[in-house]
Scaffold this motif. Structure first.
Motif, PDB file in Angstrom:
ATOM      1  N   VAL A  34      46.684  46.892  27.557  1.00  0.00           N
ATOM      2  CA  VAL A  34      46.760  45.459  27.306  1.00  0.00           C
ATOM      3  C   VAL A  34      45.354  44.881  27.392  1.00  0.00           C
ATOM      4  CG1 VAL A  34      47.599  43.226  28.125  1.00  0.00           C
ATOM      5  CG2 VAL A  34      49.117  45.216  28.164  1.00  0.00           C
ATOM      6  N   LEU A  35      44.903  44.237  26.329  1.00  0.00           N
ATOM      7  CA  LEU A  35      43.591  43.598  26.275  1.00  0.00           C
ATOM      8  C   LEU A  35      43.743  42.094  26.496  1.00  0.00           C
ATOM      9  CD1 LEU A  35      42.392  45.400  23.046  1.00  0.00           C
ATOM     10  CD2 LEU A  35      41.542  45.887  25.331  1.00  0.00           C
ATOM     11  N   PHE A  36      42.731  41.487  27.115  1.00  0.00           N
ATOM     12  CA  PHE A  36      42.763  40.033  27.341  1.00  0.00           C
ATOM     13  C   PHE A  36      41.417  39.424  26.994  1.00  0.00           C
ATOM     14  CE2 PHE A  36      42.545  36.033  29.595  1.00  0.00           C
ATOM     15  CZ  PHE A  36      43.818  35.509  29.416  1.00  0.00           C
ATOM     16  N   SER A  37      41.467  38.340  26.218  1.00  0.00           N
ATOM     17  CA  SER A  37      40.275  37.607  25.805  1.00  0.00           C
ATOM     18  C   SER A  37      40.263  36.247  26.498  1.00  0.00           C
ATOM     19  CB  SER A  37      40.283  37.433  24.281  1.00  0.00           C
ATOM     20  OG  SER A  37      39.239  36.577  23.851  1.00  0.00           O
ATOM     21  N   HIS A  38      39.195  35.964  27.250  1.00  0.00           N
ATOM     22  CA  HIS A  38      39.124  34.725  28.025  1.00  0.00           C
ATOM     23  C   HIS A  38      38.897  33.503  27.139  1.00  0.00           C
ATOM     24  CE1 HIS A  38      34.753  34.427  27.440  1.00  0.00           C
ATOM     25  NE2 HIS A  38      34.662  35.708  27.769  1.00  0.00           N
ATOM     26  N   GLY A  39      39.115  32.333  27.706  1.00  0.00           N
ATOM     27  CA  GLY A  39      38.853  31.088  27.005  1.00  0.00           C
ATOM     28  C   GLY A  39      37.371  30.764  26.986  1.00  0.00           C
ATOM     29  N   LEU A  40      37.031  29.683  26.322  1.00  0.00           N
ATOM     30  CA  LEU A  40      35.645  29.249  26.222  1.00  0.00           C
ATOM     31  C   LEU A  40      35.070  29.019  27.623  1.00  0.00           C
ATOM     32  CD1 LEU A  40      33.438  28.393  24.172  1.00  0.00           C
ATOM     33  CD2 LEU A  40      34.330  26.063  24.377  1.00  0.00           C
ATOM     34  N   GLY A  41      33.914  29.644  27.902  1.00  0.00           N
ATOM     35  CA  GLY A  41      33.266  29.487  29.193  1.00  0.00           C
ATOM     36  C   GLY A  41      33.793  30.392  30.284  1.00  0.00           C
ATOM     37  N   GLY A  42      34.621  31.362  29.923  1.00  0.00           N
ATOM     38  CA  GLY A  42      35.219  32.244  30.921  1.00  0.00           C
ATOM     39  C   GLY A  42      34.468  33.545  31.096  1.00  0.00           C
ATOM     40  N   SER A  43      35.128  34.493  31.767  1.00  0.00           N
ATOM     41  CA  SER A  43      34.518  35.803  31.995  1.00  0.00           C
ATOM     42  C   SER A  43      35.609  36.852  32.155  1.00  0.00           C
ATOM     43  CB  SER A  43      33.633  35.789  33.242  1.00  0.00           C
ATOM     44  OG  SER A  43      34.412  35.907  34.423  1.00  0.00           O
ATOM     45  N   CYS A  44      35.192  38.104  32.275  1.00  0.00           N
ATOM     46  CA  CYS A  44      36.156  39.193  32.446  1.00  0.00           C
ATOM     47  C   CYS A  44      36.743  39.213  33.853  1.00  0.00           C
ATOM     48  CB  CYS A  44      35.516  40.535  32.125  1.00  0.00           C
ATOM     49  SG  CYS A  44      34.129  40.988  33.186  1.00  0.00           S
ATOM     50  N   ASP A  45      36.236  38.349  34.728  1.00  0.00           N
ATOM     51  CA  ASP A  45      36.768  38.275  36.091  1.00  0.00           C
ATOM     52  C   ASP A  45      37.837  37.200  36.250  1.00  0.00           C
ATOM     53  OD1 ASP A  45      35.078  40.304  37.024  1.00  0.00           O
ATOM     54  OD2 ASP A  45      33.440  38.882  37.348  1.00  0.00           O
ATOM     55  N   ASN A  46      38.118  36.458  35.195  1.00  0.00           N
ATOM     56  CA  ASN A  46      39.133  35.402  35.265  1.00  0.00           C
ATOM     57  C   ASN A  46      40.550  35.981  35.287  1.00  0.00           C
ATOM     58  OD1 ASN A  46      37.246  33.304  32.959  1.00  0.00           O
ATOM     59  ND2 ASN A  46      37.080  33.486  35.172  1.00  0.00           N
ATOM     60  N   ASN A  47      41.470  35.187  35.793  1.00  0.00           N
ATOM     61  CA  ASN A  47      42.910  35.483  35.738  1.00  0.00           C
ATOM     62  C   ASN A  47      43.315  36.839  36.317  1.00  0.00           C
ATOM     63  OD1 ASN A  47      43.207  32.997  34.390  1.00  0.00           O
ATOM     64  ND2 ASN A  47      42.912  33.967  32.397  1.00  0.00           N
ATOM     65  N   PRO A  48      42.848  37.178  37.518  1.00  0.00           N
ATOM     66  CA  PRO A  48      43.255  38.457  38.108  1.00  0.00           C
ATOM     67  C   PRO A  48      44.760  38.544  38.373  1.00  0.00           C
ATOM     68  CG  PRO A  48      42.089  37.095  39.721  1.00  0.00           C
ATOM     69  CD  PRO A  48      41.903  36.441  38.393  1.00  0.00           C
ATOM     70  N   TYR A  49      45.434  37.397  38.445  1.00  0.00           N
ATOM     71  CA  TYR A  49      46.889  37.448  38.662  1.00  0.00           C
ATOM     72  C   TYR A  49      47.576  38.203  37.525  1.00  0.00           C
ATOM     73  CZ  TYR A  49      48.298  33.689  35.333  1.00  0.00           C
ATOM     74  OH  TYR A  49      48.562  32.932  34.205  1.00  0.00           O
ATOM     75  N   LEU A  50      47.034  38.078  36.302  1.00  0.00           N
ATOM     76  CA  LEU A  50      47.585  38.811  35.167  1.00  0.00           C
ATOM     77  C   LEU A  50      47.225  40.287  35.251  1.00  0.00           C
ATOM     78  CD1 LEU A  50      46.661  36.326  32.274  1.00  0.00           C
ATOM     79  CD2 LEU A  50      48.940  36.712  33.238  1.00  0.00           C
ATOM     80  N   GLY A  51      45.947  40.573  35.476  1.00  0.00           N
ATOM     81  CA  GLY A  51      45.503  41.961  35.535  1.00  0.00           C
ATOM     82  C   GLY A  51      46.202  42.759  36.616  1.00  0.00           C
ATOM     83  N   ASN A  52      46.348  42.176  37.789  1.00  0.00           N
ATOM     84  CA  ASN A  52      46.992  42.882  38.898  1.00  0.00           C
ATOM     85  C   ASN A  52      48.471  43.151  38.624  1.00  0.00           C
ATOM     86  OD1 ASN A  52      45.059  43.323  41.193  1.00  0.00           O
ATOM     87  ND2 ASN A  52      44.724  41.138  40.911  1.00  0.00           N
TER      88      ASN A  52
END
Length: 330
Positions: free
Chosen positions: A69-87
């Motif tokens: 599953v790949l995730f693309s952040h919103g404008l101004g985000g990073s690969c560290d955002n939304n860990p609730y989804l990744g976990n």
């Protein structure tokens, strides 16, 4: 009879008819292991574009090849955002890859005076950055393919690359729409990524140019759309009501949509533009349940998950004021 009539019949049928032989009441997309998820950062070097992409990968407990599953952040985000989804997705057995997009990531606003941050963000919301983003995802899939075949890499034989899901929020949702097959530039340009099997768009956006019906008619893979009644974009002019224009145009794809009552644009994330973590809300529980069931159904072929999505059981994670709808495009 008129097409809209049969579309309505399909909506009602899917809403109340579970698949034969499946037991949605026994399926629970929120059940996860208690073991802590391991995540690691990597870099994808795209030499063709002289571009380096930071990524964060969440690993499932099993060492068997897993859907991605790949995730693309919103404008101004990073690969560290939304860990609730990744976990959560990793605990459900997926390799989860959060991609960071230089030029439309957190570097846009960091070290910029607060009074100029919104202007800096607006300046980064360009068609050029959108094209870079979709090319980023293809480059990451190429890297994952190489790493999966490399005995020296931590991802060696860990990936089932025949089952790839794509997801994203806001600008990441537009990135996902484009990779799923939405055409750009008045329906003439396609950046569809054929290796992607299913897509989830959080805070989707309608087509900005040309015929919207034509733009979305080229999406054929299963899609789930998530938005809220107060999902107004902080950048640009996309209003909550605009986000509802995408679902009706997915006439050639199996599609689901949830519209959370009173959910805002930030309800899908865990960050603010200052980088501070936001406390989770009731929306996160529903987002995890619905998205997990979708991935299980589309990437694992789990009939119980699909039955759960197509039955009243899916509303168990929603409140009465939330809107939940679906249709079969074929």
């Amino acid at each position: 009879m008129h097409t809209s009539f049969w579309r309505s019949v399909c909506l009602l049928t899917l809403a109340f008819t579970p698949l034969l032989g499946a037991k949605p009441s026994e399926y629970d997309p929120l059940t996860v292991t208690e073991k802590e998820v391991v995540s690691k950062t990597f870099e994808v070097a795209d030499s063709k574009r002289d571009r380096v992409l930071p990524i964060r990968i969440y690993f499932p407990e099993s060492k068997e090849p897993a859907p991605v599953v790949l995730f693309s952040h919103g404008l101004g985000g990073s690969c560290d955002n939304n860990p609730y989804l990744g976990n959560h997705w990793a605990k459900r057995g997926y390799i989860v890859v959060f991609v960071q997009h230089p030029g439309s990531d957190e570097s846009v606003w960091k070290n910029v005076p607060k009074t100029r941050r919104m202007a800096a963000m607006s300046a980064a919301a360009t068609g050029q950055n959108l094209v870079l983003r979709v090319q980023d995802i293809s480059a990451v899939i190429d890297a994952l393919t190489s790493w999966n075949a490399d005995p020296k890499h931590p991802l060696h034989d860990r990936l089932n690359l025949k089952k790839i899901g794509m997801s994203g929020h806001s600008f990441g949702a537009v990135t996902t729409q484009t990779l799923a097959g939405q055409t750009l530039a008045f329906g003439q340009t396609s950046y569809a990524e054929p290796r992607i099997s299913a897509a989830i768009m959080m805070s989707p956006s309608p087509s900005k140019t040309g015929d919207s019906t034509k733009a979305f008619s080229t999406i054929h893979i299963p899609c789930m759309l998530m938005t809220g009644t107060d999902d107004n974009g902080p950048i640009g002019d996309t209003r909550a009501e605009d986000r509802l224009k995408v679902f009706p145009e997915l006439k050639k794809a199996d599609a689901w949509q949830v519209v959370f009552d009173k959910a805002t644009h930030s309800s899908f994330s865990e960050r603010e533009m200052t980088g501070k973590t936001k406390e989770g809300t009731r929306y996160h529980r529903a987002i995890l349940a619905l998205s997990t069931a979708f991935w299980d159904a589309q990437l694992r072929g789990d009939s119980a998950a699909l039955a759960w999505l197509k039955s009243p059981a899916a509303r168990s994670v929603l409140i009465e004021a939330d809107r939940w709808e679906m249709t079969a495009g074929h």
